[in-house]
Write a protein that holds these residues in place. Structure first.
Motif, PDB file in Angstrom:
ATOM      1  N   LYS A  36       0.838  -1.194   0.000  1.00 21.39           N
ATOM      2  CA  LYS A  36       0.000   0.000   0.000  1.00 21.39           C
ATOM      3  C   LYS A  36       0.876   1.248   0.000  1.00 21.39           C
ATOM      4  O   LYS A  36       1.752   1.409   0.840  1.00 21.39           O
ATOM      5  CB  LYS A  36      -0.910   0.008   1.226  1.00 21.39           C
ATOM      6  N   ASP A  37       0.605   2.118  -0.965  1.00 23.16           N
ATOM      7  CA  ASP A  37       1.255   3.423  -1.023  1.00 23.16           C
ATOM      8  C   ASP A  37       0.176   4.457  -0.699  1.00 23.16           C
ATOM      9  O   ASP A  37      -0.739   4.671  -1.500  1.00 23.16           O
ATOM     10  CB  ASP A  37       1.830   3.665  -2.422  1.00 23.16           C
ATOM     11  N   PRO A  38       0.239   5.107   0.474  1.00 19.64           N
ATOM     12  CA  PRO A  38      -0.831   6.042   0.869  1.00 19.64           C
ATOM     13  C   PRO A  38      -1.021   7.211  -0.095  1.00 19.64           C
ATOM     14  O   PRO A  38      -2.125   7.720  -0.232  1.00 19.64           O
ATOM     15  CB  PRO A  38      -0.386   6.543   2.237  1.00 19.64           C
ATOM     16  N   SER A  39       0.047   7.620  -0.773  1.00 19.05           N
ATOM     17  CA  SER A  39      -0.101   8.763  -1.674  1.00 19.05           C
ATOM     18  C   SER A  39      -0.813   8.383  -2.981  1.00 19.05           C
ATOM     19  O   SER A  39      -1.513   9.199  -3.569  1.00 19.05           O
ATOM     20  CB  SER A  39       1.270   9.369  -1.985  1.00 19.05           C
ATOM     21  N   VAL A  40      -0.631   7.144  -3.422  1.00 17.20           N
ATOM     22  CA  VAL A  40      -1.262   6.682  -4.667  1.00 17.20           C
ATOM     23  C   VAL A  40      -1.843   5.294  -4.417  1.00 17.20           C
ATOM     24  O   VAL A  40      -1.188   4.284  -4.655  1.00 17.20           O
ATOM     25  CB  VAL A  40      -0.246   6.618  -5.833  1.00 17.20           C
TER      26      VAL A  40
END
Length: 100
Positions: A36-40
């Motif tokens: 999981k990448d919180p920004s994208v």
């Protein structure tokens, strides 16, 4: 006859419930293993979660149709209410009431 109505109602309700909640269960089981990448956020976190939530919400709507198909007394109740509502509407406009 009443026994088979009950059995069919339970079986169909359980089947629809299982099918409706299966995508959400897959989401919660697979979620810890997906990077999981919180920004994208990826498509798994946006589209699949949205899809699984929507399908689980359809379970509520499906119960109405399952009961309408399997429970005769519920079907008769609906018929009587529809007849009552439509007879009120038709009487309202045929008793000399006109729009002026």
């Amino acid at each position: 006859n009443l026994r088979w109505q009950g059995i069919m109602t339970v079986v169909l309700t359980a089947t629809v419930n299982t099918i409706a909640l299966l995508p959400l269960a897959v989401y919660f089981i697979a979620e810890p293993f997906i990077a999981k990448d919180p920004s994208v956020p990826g498509p798994f976190y946006k589209e699949f979660y949205r899809f699984s939530s929507a399908v689980s919400g359809l379970n509520i709507l499906a119960n109405f149709f399952v009961y309408s198909l399997t429970v005769t007394s519920f079907r008769n109740f609906l018929k009587s209410k529809f007849k009552q509502a439509f007879s009120f509407q038709s009487n309202k406009f045929t008793k000399g009431n006109s729009f002026k």
